[in-house]
Design a protein around this motif. Structure first.
Motif, PDB file in Angstrom:
ATOM      1  N   TYR A  45       0.811  -1.371   0.029  1.00  0.00           N
ATOM      2  CA  TYR A  45      -0.172   0.203  -0.106  1.00  0.00           C
ATOM      3  C   TYR A  45       0.846   1.265  -0.046  1.00  0.00           C
ATOM      4  CZ  TYR A  45      -4.367   2.681   0.526  1.00  0.00           C
ATOM      5  OH  TYR A  45      -5.362   3.663   0.585  1.00  0.00           O
ATOM      6  N   ASP A  46       1.540   1.406  -1.150  1.00  0.00           N
ATOM      7  CA  ASP A  46       2.499   2.503  -1.080  1.00  0.00           C
ATOM      8  C   ASP A  46       3.621   3.020  -0.210  1.00  0.00           C
ATOM      9  OD1 ASP A  46       1.466   3.254  -3.636  1.00  0.00           O
ATOM     10  OD2 ASP A  46      -0.528   4.409  -2.576  1.00  0.00           O
ATOM     11  N   GLY A  47       4.023   1.720   0.438  1.00  0.00           N
ATOM     12  CA  GLY A  47       5.110   1.704   1.467  1.00  0.00           C
ATOM     13  C   GLY A  47       4.258   2.091   2.952  1.00  0.00           C
ATOM     14  N   ARG A  48       3.002   2.123   3.029  1.00  0.00           N
ATOM     15  CA  ARG A  48       2.405   2.584   4.381  1.00  0.00           C
ATOM     16  C   ARG A  48       2.137   1.079   5.211  1.00  0.00           C
ATOM     17  NH1 ARG A  48      -1.870   6.819   2.211  1.00  0.00           N
ATOM     18  NH2 ARG A  48      -1.567   5.497   0.435  1.00  0.00           N
ATOM     19  N   VAL A  49       2.444   0.104   4.848  1.00  0.00           N
ATOM     20  CA  VAL A  49       1.982  -1.220   5.516  1.00  0.00           C
ATOM     21  C   VAL A  49       3.179  -2.017   5.454  1.00  0.00           C
ATOM     22  CG1 VAL A  49       0.375  -3.255   5.534  1.00  0.00           C
ATOM     23  CG2 VAL A  49      -0.466  -0.982   5.341  1.00  0.00           C
ATOM     24  N   LEU A  50       3.483  -2.582   6.459  1.00  0.00           N
ATOM     25  CA  LEU A  50       4.630  -3.668   6.248  1.00  0.00           C
ATOM     26  C   LEU A  50       3.816  -5.068   6.526  1.00  0.00           C
ATOM     27  CD1 LEU A  50       7.237  -2.215   8.624  1.00  0.00           C
ATOM     28  CD2 LEU A  50       7.013  -1.985   6.007  1.00  0.00           C
ATOM     29  N   ALA A  51       4.312  -6.176   5.895  1.00  0.00           N
ATOM     30  CA  ALA A  51       3.721  -7.493   6.010  1.00  0.00           C
ATOM     31  C   ALA A  51       4.888  -8.335   5.988  1.00  0.00           C
ATOM     32  CB  ALA A  51       2.689  -7.788   4.917  1.00  0.00           C
ATOM     33  N   GLY A  52       4.930  -9.542   6.830  1.00  0.00           N
ATOM     34  CA  GLY A  52       5.547 -10.567   6.976  1.00  0.00           C
ATOM     35  C   GLY A  52       4.865 -11.988   6.898  1.00  0.00           C
ATOM     36  N   PHE A  53       5.628 -12.782   6.361  1.00  0.00           N
ATOM     37  CA  PHE A  53       4.914 -14.244   6.496  1.00  0.00           C
ATOM     38  C   PHE A  53       5.761 -15.260   6.913  1.00  0.00           C
ATOM     39  CE2 PHE A  53       6.567 -13.421   2.110  1.00  0.00           C
ATOM     40  CZ  PHE A  53       7.105 -14.556   2.060  1.00  0.00           C
ATOM     41  N   ALA A  54       4.940 -16.328   7.177  1.00  0.00           N
ATOM     42  CA  ALA A  54       5.766 -17.601   7.891  1.00  0.00           C
ATOM     43  C   ALA A  54       4.963 -18.611   7.408  1.00  0.00           C
ATOM     44  CB  ALA A  54       5.865 -17.747   9.267  1.00  0.00           C
ATOM     45  N   GLY A  55       5.510 -19.515   6.830  1.00  0.00           N
ATOM     46  CA  GLY A  55       4.786 -20.810   6.418  1.00  0.00           C
ATOM     47  C   GLY A  55       5.207 -21.366   4.964  1.00  0.00           C
ATOM     48  N   SER A  56       4.293 -21.954   4.077  1.00  0.00           N
ATOM     49  CA  SER A  56       4.637 -22.410   2.787  1.00  0.00           C
ATOM     50  C   SER A  56       4.667 -21.115   2.207  1.00  0.00           C
ATOM     51  CB  SER A  56       3.322 -23.259   2.319  1.00  0.00           C
ATOM     52  OG  SER A  56       3.306 -23.167   0.959  1.00  0.00           O
ATOM     53  N   THR A  57       5.721 -21.112   1.191  1.00  0.00           N
ATOM     54  CA  THR A  57       6.055 -19.841   0.684  1.00  0.00           C
ATOM     55  C   THR A  57       4.955 -19.242  -0.428  1.00  0.00           C
ATOM     56  OG1 THR A  57       8.257 -20.024   0.711  1.00  0.00           O
ATOM     57  CG2 THR A  57       7.623 -18.626  -1.082  1.00  0.00           C
ATOM     58  N   ALA A  58       4.348 -20.372  -1.293  1.00  0.00           N
ATOM     59  CA  ALA A  58       3.351 -20.291  -2.202  1.00  0.00           C
ATOM     60  C   ALA A  58       1.944 -19.916  -1.618  1.00  0.00           C
ATOM     61  CB  ALA A  58       3.113 -21.565  -3.254  1.00  0.00           C
ATOM     62  N   ASP A  59       1.836 -20.498  -0.298  1.00  0.00           N
ATOM     63  CA  ASP A  59       0.638 -20.028   0.570  1.00  0.00           C
ATOM     64  C   ASP A  59       0.804 -18.526   0.927  1.00  0.00           C
ATOM     65  OD1 ASP A  59      -0.432 -22.756  -0.098  1.00  0.00           O
ATOM     66  OD2 ASP A  59      -0.117 -23.319   2.198  1.00  0.00           O
ATOM     67  N   ALA A  60       1.673 -18.208   1.474  1.00  0.00           N
ATOM     68  CA  ALA A  60       2.103 -16.920   1.966  1.00  0.00           C
ATOM     69  C   ALA A  60       1.886 -15.979   0.890  1.00  0.00           C
ATOM     70  CB  ALA A  60       3.402 -17.065   2.535  1.00  0.00           C
ATOM     71  N   MET A  61       2.515 -16.296  -0.378  1.00  0.00           N
ATOM     72  CA  MET A  61       2.447 -15.296  -1.452  1.00  0.00           C
ATOM     73  C   MET A  61       0.946 -15.167  -1.924  1.00  0.00           C
ATOM     74  SD  MET A  61       5.570 -14.065  -1.630  1.00  0.00           S
ATOM     75  CE  MET A  61       5.207 -13.398  -2.959  1.00  0.00           C
ATOM     76  N   THR A  62       0.041 -16.139  -1.887  1.00  0.00           N
ATOM     77  CA  THR A  62      -1.235 -16.065  -2.340  1.00  0.00           C
ATOM     78  C   THR A  62      -1.993 -15.184  -1.216  1.00  0.00           C
ATOM     79  OG1 THR A  62      -1.439 -18.163  -3.071  1.00  0.00           O
ATOM     80  CG2 THR A  62      -3.256 -17.383  -2.511  1.00  0.00           C
ATOM     81  N   LEU A  63      -1.828 -15.401   0.041  1.00  0.00           N
ATOM     82  CA  LEU A  63      -2.042 -14.454   1.141  1.00  0.00           C
ATOM     83  C   LEU A  63      -1.735 -13.057   0.910  1.00  0.00           C
ATOM     84  CD1 LEU A  63      -2.213 -16.973   3.908  1.00  0.00           C
ATOM     85  CD2 LEU A  63      -4.330 -16.160   2.690  1.00  0.00           C
ATOM     86  N   LEU A  64      -0.696 -13.000   0.826  1.00  0.00           N
ATOM     87  CA  LEU A  64       0.008 -11.298   0.666  1.00  0.00           C
ATOM     88  C   LEU A  64      -0.586 -10.764  -0.560  1.00  0.00           C
ATOM     89  CD1 LEU A  64       2.239  -9.851   2.293  1.00  0.00           C
ATOM     90  CD2 LEU A  64       3.662 -10.873   0.321  1.00  0.00           C
ATOM     91  N   GLU A  65      -0.960 -11.299  -1.661  1.00  0.00           N
ATOM     92  CA  GLU A  65      -1.664 -10.758  -2.674  1.00  0.00           C
ATOM     93  C   GLU A  65      -2.955 -10.532  -2.548  1.00  0.00           C
ATOM     94  OE1 GLU A  65      -0.989 -13.232  -6.009  1.00  0.00           O
ATOM     95  OE2 GLU A  65       0.761 -13.182  -6.363  1.00  0.00           O
ATOM     96  N   ARG A  66      -3.659 -11.345  -1.787  1.00  0.00           N
ATOM     97  CA  ARG A  66      -5.387 -11.071  -1.148  1.00  0.00           C
ATOM     98  C   ARG A  66      -5.456  -9.763  -0.449  1.00  0.00           C
ATOM     99  NH1 ARG A  66      -9.278 -15.442  -2.651  1.00  0.00           N
ATOM    100  NH2 ARG A  66      -8.151 -16.687  -4.104  1.00  0.00           N
ATOM    101  N   PHE A  67      -4.292  -9.973   0.654  1.00  0.00           N
ATOM    102  CA  PHE A  67      -4.134  -9.083   1.609  1.00  0.00           C
ATOM    103  C   PHE A  67      -3.799  -7.462   1.123  1.00  0.00           C
ATOM    104  CE2 PHE A  67      -2.108  -6.498   5.049  1.00  0.00           C
ATOM    105  CZ  PHE A  67      -3.146  -6.180   5.744  1.00  0.00           C
TER     106      PHE A  67
END
Length: 180
Positions: A45-67
């Motif tokens: 969101y234009d650098g205004r939100v940070l997100a970190g993920f743990a778990g399956s990489t493909a799963d995390a990337m899917t969730l990151l895109e949806r978030f």
């Protein structure tokens, strides 16, 4: 759902109007390291939100895109975006099987998100997820209490300490910071 994911450690620290999020870069498959320099902490969101993920990489990337999509829909409202994502994560048949955790933060708050339906605002100024979470959390809390270091220095050192203890965490650190 198993919430003790192997292969990553993410920590978020707040201090003096700054929020820093750091993550290690190790990706494992079983008992093998397959990548040492993965980027598990992102700016959204234009650098205004940070997100970190743990778990399956493909799963995390899917969730990151949806978030990220939810952030756009909700004009950057972190809480509403987190709740919307977790609802979808819980109710969607395909998403329900995703194994990951997310730590998200903006200027005002930090939230931990899980597929179990959790949207948790951790107590205090430190939060962590992943296999080395307990080590990083303890280190960051101690440094926050016993030093005058800035948030980013504490976050980086917490991951370094976790990497010396947790075999699924390395010291190839990605660090992002937002000023409040």
């Amino acid at each position: 759902m198993n919430v003790n994911f192997k292969g990553t450690t993410i920590v978020s620290v707040r201090r003096n109007g700054r929020v820093a999020m750091a993550g290690d870069g190790q990706v494992t498959m079983g008992d093998q390291i397959v990548k040492e320099g993965a980027r598990k902490v992102r700016r959204l969101y234009d650098g205004r939100v940070l997100a970190g993920f743990a778990g399956s990489t493909a799963d995390a990337m899917t969730l990151l895109e949806r978030f990220e999509r939810r952030l756009e829909e909700n004009k950057g409202n972190l809480t509403k975006s987190a709740v919307d994502l977790v609802k979808e994560w819980r109710l969607d048949r395909a998403l329900r099987r995703l194994e990951a955790l997310m730590l998200v933060a903006d200027r005002e708050e930090t939230l931990l998100l899980s597929g179990s339906g959790d949207v948790i605002e951790p107590e205090g100024d430190v939060a962590s997820i992943g296999s080395g979470s307990g080590f990083a959390l303890a280190a960051a809390r101690a440094l926050l209490e016993a030093s005058d270091w800035e948030a980013e220095r504490i976050a980086r050192r917490a991951i370094e300490i976790a990497s010396q203890i947790c075999i699924y965490t390395n010291d190839a650190i990605v660090l992002e910071v937002i000023d409040q």
